[in-house]
Design a protein around this motif. Sequence first.
Motif, mmCIF file in Angstrom:
data_model
loop_
_atom_site.group_PDB
_atom_site.id
_atom_site.type_symbol
_atom_site.label_atom_id
_atom_site.label_comp_id
_atom_site.label_asym_id
_atom_site.label_seq_id
_atom_site.Cartn_x
_atom_site.Cartn_y
_atom_site.Cartn_z
ATOM 1 N N LYS A 77 0.835 -1.177 0.049
ATOM 2 C CA LYS A 77 -0.013 0.149 -0.096
ATOM 3 C C LYS A 77 1.007 1.214 0.025
ATOM 4 O O LYS A 77 1.864 1.215 0.716
ATOM 5 C CB LYS A 77 -0.805 -0.132 1.276
ATOM 6 C CG LYS A 77 -1.945 1.042 0.926
ATOM 7 C CD LYS A 77 -3.050 0.903 2.472
ATOM 8 C CE LYS A 77 -3.224 2.269 2.707
ATOM 9 N NZ LYS A 77 -3.958 2.386 4.003
ATOM 10 N N ASP A 106 -6.159 3.724 -1.411
ATOM 11 C CA ASP A 106 -7.669 4.300 -1.345
ATOM 12 C C ASP A 106 -7.745 5.653 -2.227
ATOM 13 O O ASP A 106 -7.718 6.552 -1.823
ATOM 14 C CB ASP A 106 -8.002 4.816 -0.013
ATOM 15 C CG ASP A 106 -7.837 3.347 0.885
ATOM 16 O OD1 ASP A 106 -8.778 2.665 0.916
ATOM 17 O OD2 ASP A 106 -7.089 3.373 1.714
ATOM 18 N N PHE A 150 -8.743 0.783 -3.629
ATOM 19 C CA PHE A 150 -10.001 0.164 -2.724
ATOM 20 C C PHE A 150 -10.936 0.942 -2.929
ATOM 21 O O PHE A 150 -11.376 1.601 -2.163
ATOM 22 C CB PHE A 150 -9.283 0.149 -1.510
ATOM 23 C CG PHE A 150 -7.949 -0.558 -1.222
ATOM 24 C CD1 PHE A 150 -7.946 -2.028 -1.585
ATOM 25 C CD2 PHE A 150 -6.939 -0.075 -0.489
ATOM 26 C CE1 PHE A 150 -6.669 -2.768 -1.347
ATOM 27 C CE2 PHE A 150 -5.775 -0.774 -0.301
ATOM 28 C CZ PHE A 150 -5.644 -2.023 -0.834
ATOM 29 N N ARG A 164 -19.150 6.374 7.965
ATOM 30 C CA ARG A 164 -18.776 5.925 6.478
ATOM 31 C C ARG A 164 -19.791 5.997 5.352
ATOM 32 O O ARG A 164 -19.535 5.837 4.440
ATOM 33 C CB ARG A 164 -18.059 4.461 6.810
ATOM 34 C CG ARG A 164 -17.020 4.625 7.502
ATOM 35 C CD ARG A 164 -16.131 3.318 7.344
ATOM 36 N NE ARG A 164 -15.102 3.471 6.444
ATOM 37 C CZ ARG A 164 -14.024 2.696 6.001
ATOM 38 N NH1 ARG A 164 -14.027 1.639 6.763
ATOM 39 N NH2 ARG A 164 -13.481 2.864 5.057
ATOM 40 N N LYS A 203 -15.903 -2.785 -2.159
ATOM 41 C CA LYS A 203 -15.830 -2.942 -0.440
ATOM 42 C C LYS A 203 -17.205 -2.425 -0.132
ATOM 43 O O LYS A 203 -17.793 -1.647 -0.533
ATOM 44 C CB LYS A 203 -14.380 -2.099 -0.014
ATOM 45 C CG LYS A 203 -14.354 -0.828 0.145
ATOM 46 C CD LYS A 203 -13.327 -0.214 0.504
ATOM 47 C CE LYS A 203 -13.232 1.393 0.668
ATOM 48 N NZ LYS A 203 -11.756 1.814 0.879
ATOM 49 N N HIS A 204 -17.369 -2.612 1.215
ATOM 50 C CA HIS A 204 -16.920 -3.478 2.192
ATOM 51 C C HIS A 204 -17.760 -4.590 2.130
ATOM 52 O O HIS A 204 -18.836 -4.483 2.944
ATOM 53 C CB HIS A 204 -16.522 -3.030 3.623
ATOM 54 C CG HIS A 204 -15.808 -1.623 3.590
ATOM 55 N ND1 HIS A 204 -16.277 -0.559 3.318
ATOM 56 C CD2 HIS A 204 -14.453 -1.562 3.805
ATOM 57 C CE1 HIS A 204 -15.315 0.469 3.350
ATOM 58 N NE2 HIS A 204 -14.351 0.248 3.671
ATOM 59 N N MET A 247 -13.068 -6.436 -1.092
ATOM 60 C CA MET A 247 -12.544 -6.424 0.137
ATOM 61 C C MET A 247 -13.704 -6.600 1.085
ATOM 62 O O MET A 247 -14.748 -6.007 1.202
ATOM 63 C CB MET A 247 -12.135 -4.885 0.335
ATOM 64 C CG MET A 247 -11.577 -4.876 1.701
ATOM 65 S SD MET A 247 -11.343 -3.128 2.176
ATOM 66 C CE MET A 247 -9.385 -3.151 1.444
ATOM 67 N N PHE A 250 -15.244 -5.348 7.937
ATOM 68 C CA PHE A 250 -14.990 -5.504 9.494
ATOM 69 C C PHE A 250 -15.733 -6.049 10.130
ATOM 70 O O PHE A 250 -15.780 -6.783 11.441
ATOM 71 C CB PHE A 250 -14.562 -4.235 10.028
ATOM 72 C CG PHE A 250 -13.313 -3.425 9.797
ATOM 73 C CD1 PHE A 250 -11.870 -4.212 9.781
ATOM 74 C CD2 PHE A 250 -12.959 -2.131 9.175
ATOM 75 C CE1 PHE A 250 -10.942 -3.462 9.374
ATOM 76 C CE2 PHE A 250 -11.957 -1.661 8.760
ATOM 77 C CZ PHE A 250 -10.806 -2.482 8.910
ATOM 78 N N ASP A 282 -9.675 -6.454 4.907
ATOM 79 C CA ASP A 282 -9.589 -4.961 5.200
ATOM 80 C C ASP A 282 -8.394 -5.028 6.141
ATOM 81 O O ASP A 282 -7.918 -5.863 6.536
ATOM 82 C CB ASP A 282 -10.930 -4.677 5.787
ATOM 83 C CG ASP A 282 -10.924 -3.044 5.895
ATOM 84 O OD1 ASP A 282 -10.046 -2.422 5.449
ATOM 85 O OD2 ASP A 282 -11.962 -2.358 5.827
ATOM 86 N N SER A 283 -7.750 -3.679 6.360
ATOM 87 C CA SER A 283 -6.796 -3.502 7.045
ATOM 88 C C SER A 283 -6.492 -4.164 8.621
ATOM 89 O O SER A 283 -7.461 -3.633 9.370
ATOM 90 C CB SER A 283 -6.359 -1.951 6.963
ATOM 91 O OG SER A 283 -4.972 -1.647 7.467
ATOM 92 N N LEU A 313 -4.093 -8.067 4.361
ATOM 93 C CA LEU A 313 -3.910 -6.673 4.200
ATOM 94 C C LEU A 313 -3.411 -6.142 5.439
ATOM 95 O O LEU A 313 -4.135 -6.232 6.353
ATOM 96 C CB LEU A 313 -4.983 -5.676 3.343
ATOM 97 C CG LEU A 313 -4.618 -4.136 3.520
ATOM 98 C CD1 LEU A 313 -3.416 -3.796 2.978
ATOM 99 C CD2 LEU A 313 -5.827 -3.556 2.978
ATOM 100 N N TRP A 421 -10.969 10.755 3.094
ATOM 101 C CA TRP A 421 -10.270 9.729 2.135
ATOM 102 C C TRP A 421 -9.994 10.439 0.970
ATOM 103 O O TRP A 421 -10.368 10.367 -0.305
ATOM 104 C CB TRP A 421 -11.447 8.597 1.504
ATOM 105 C CG TRP A 421 -11.506 7.446 2.731
ATOM 106 C CD1 TRP A 421 -12.754 7.270 3.336
ATOM 107 C CD2 TRP A 421 -10.650 6.568 3.338
ATOM 108 N NE1 TRP A 421 -12.437 6.413 4.365
ATOM 109 C CE2 TRP A 421 -11.281 5.543 4.422
ATOM 110 C CE3 TRP A 421 -9.164 6.336 3.033
ATOM 111 C CZ2 TRP A 421 -10.629 4.844 4.860
ATOM 112 C CZ3 TRP A 421 -8.724 5.390 3.797
ATOM 113 C CH2 TRP A 421 -9.274 4.734 4.664
ATOM 114 N N GLU A 509 -13.939 6.857 7.961
ATOM 115 C CA GLU A 509 -13.902 5.583 8.963
ATOM 116 C C GLU A 509 -13.697 6.172 10.391
ATOM 117 O O GLU A 509 -13.242 7.138 10.738
ATOM 118 C CB GLU A 509 -12.522 4.799 8.614
ATOM 119 C CG GLU A 509 -12.474 3.584 9.694
ATOM 120 C CD GLU A 509 -11.391 2.694 9.006
ATOM 121 O OE1 GLU A 509 -10.773 3.023 8.171
ATOM 122 O OE2 GLU A 509 -11.087 1.717 9.876
#
Length: 757
Positions: A77, A106, A150, A164, A203-204, A247, A250, A282-283, A313, A421, A509
């Motif tokens: 990344k 992103d 992403f 979000r 995502k997500h 992706m 969470f 996801d991260s 990731l 973002w 986020e």
Amino acid sequence: MKRTKLPATLFGMLISGWLCAQPPVSDTNMDAFIDNLMSRMTLEEKIGQMNYVDVSAPETSTTVATEIRNGLAGGVKGSAAAAALKLQALAVHESRLGIPLLFGNDVIHGFRTIFPIPLGLACTWNPKAIEQSAHIAATEATADGMNLTFSPMVDICRDPRWGRGAEGAGEDPYLGAQIAQAMVRGYQGDDLSRSNALLSCVKHFAMYGAVEAGREYNTVDMSPYRMYNYYLPPYRGAVEAGVGCVMPSFNDINGVPSTANHWLLTEVLREQWGFKGFTVSDSGAIPELSDWGLGDLPTDAELALKAGMDMDLAGDVYIKQLPKLAADGKIPESMIAQACRRILEAKYRLGLFSNPDHGCSEERVRQEVLTPESRKFARALAEQSFVLLKNDQQILPLKKSGTVALIGPLADDQRDLLGCWAYGGDWRKVIGVAAGISNVVGSAVNVLYARGANLIDDPALLATFKAFGKTLPVDSRSPQEMLAEAVAAANKADVVVAVLGEPSDLCGEATSRAHIGLPDSQEELLQALVKTGKPVVLVLMNGRPLTLTWEAEHCGSILETWFGGTEAGNAIADVLFGDYNPSGKLTATFPRDVGQIPIYYNDVNTGRPYKGNPRNKNASRYLDVPNSPLYPFGYGLSYTTFAYGKVALSETNLVGDETLVASIDVTNTGQRAGEETVQLYLSQPVASVTRSVEDLKGFQKVLLQPGETQRVTFHITPEDLKFYNAELKYDWEPGKFIIRLGGNSSQLQSATVRWNK
Ligand code: BGC
């Protein structure tokens, strides 16, 4: 950049015919290429491909360099061409097999040219233009070394407490799917190996927007009926548009985190939808399975891989745990090979084996990034994204003369206008509102500026911001001093333009809010401005629907501008002074009160619907607030007015696969040309399950000159009548259907048909 030299192994393959300058992406060629490559890979190298590294400044990290040299990183990344090229060169020249890296980040609503936040983009109801914005983002990001983004984020959100929602298209599955597809097309084009194509990662997956109580990272508990009809369509739309990567989210879903959810990642995604790309966590989501209570790190790795998670990731779990799990026989090596293959396939389709830098170059950056054309496009797109919420006394558009008091902490701001973002955006390149007004009206208007208040005064919130390393510009004057200056300016002006809202760090986020009104400091400022008796235009910047009942009652006009990006200030000035007639329509419902949340237009009738009779006690309603929202889905005003005729139908009794033609006359009854988004909703009052009161099924934008009438026509087929029933069978049921047409979800003309099988 100069063409990267190919490593010896790849060079050998090139002359033996494995590679050409841009390998044609035929599956047979690709399979043969990857078979050959994988036959020479060790298990560790295969696991290495499944490792997506995310550290700050990866280009200077010796650990990252060692991982790449040892073939233990499949992606990094990162955010700058220099880093991309340096790391790609390491991978290609210094690792044993010279496998190139995925390099992405992103890129959400633009890369260097920043467009409005996705929630704002959706309010354009213009998928073609959104596609073009994604294409511009892809061009800029690939010029600067990226090959993956992403994005799009397509989580349906019915709860504005969740921060979000700003990253997605709002609450509607139909519109959400159209926009998801537009973005995938815009990023990827029709050939990923083109130098301006960016691999898209949707995502997500899935249902992240339904986290309980709008609290970030919370649990999701949802019926399959609701998932299939309302939450899954946008992800599926992206898959159908050929998205290369998915992706997972969470959250957990009915007790199983998405990251370890075999039903979601394998049964739905691959078996039901036929997804062929790769999945990336996801991260850090894989090790978080331990916090969800699923076990220790080896268990996390095993569960995620077995569920269908191909790439880790920022978790550092696959790389550390999979070798031993494989050695102990806990996971078959074939499962590792399969995940590795999917990642290699993406690299092959991107053309990275023959063109590892994917055509990035400083020259391209100079030529293709933040160009006057893309700025012009960003301005036009921002204009289209704004939603005029109120203009009762026609204060807007403003005259290009007289004195305007331009007040508020966002009135001369550049930083926040980028929104959440937007890491690739440079706030110094952003046109703020004050600058935009000066660009549009020059010295014809006397502008008196005062900050009026800080964005937030709440010390607890400010401390949280600081703890996260965020910088919120704070004026050190006392609130009273700032307020007095603003009121004095207002008193001298013909009209007040108050530019207020959320700091951009309150969207995106980890920004859930329990109270979604204007911050107190700004609310006090607005009240003082209203008290002056001057006409007040409230220009809002925010990443979610806000509760605005007081504002709606007391401000003359309200213009919602979200976070409008690089050209926000120019676009806002264009609208304020009438060079552009606003046409945006909301894609997320604005509640009157937090207590109404979740709130959305496509809800159900219930067995005891409230029909407006307050004496009917046992009805589905609140006693202290109306059921209706402040501003409904699809709502947005114009400087002109539109009148709708009656719904005209080609027939009222249909059978089987017939097509129903529904039309309506729309007339511009005002004095200015304007665009209207005509919306089509369908209702089925009787069915085998409770259906929503109405569902969006189509929309068209029309431009009408003053006095002009246009007939807007929709073709409805049984495909539009289909839904997932209680057994999750996707089909339609015969019966009565109400066809509703109009300018927003709560003001519609309707007509009824019977449709038999
Ligand atoms: C976010 C993702 C993002 C990822 C990588 C996560 O925290 O949830 O949306 O793509 O970080 O930056």
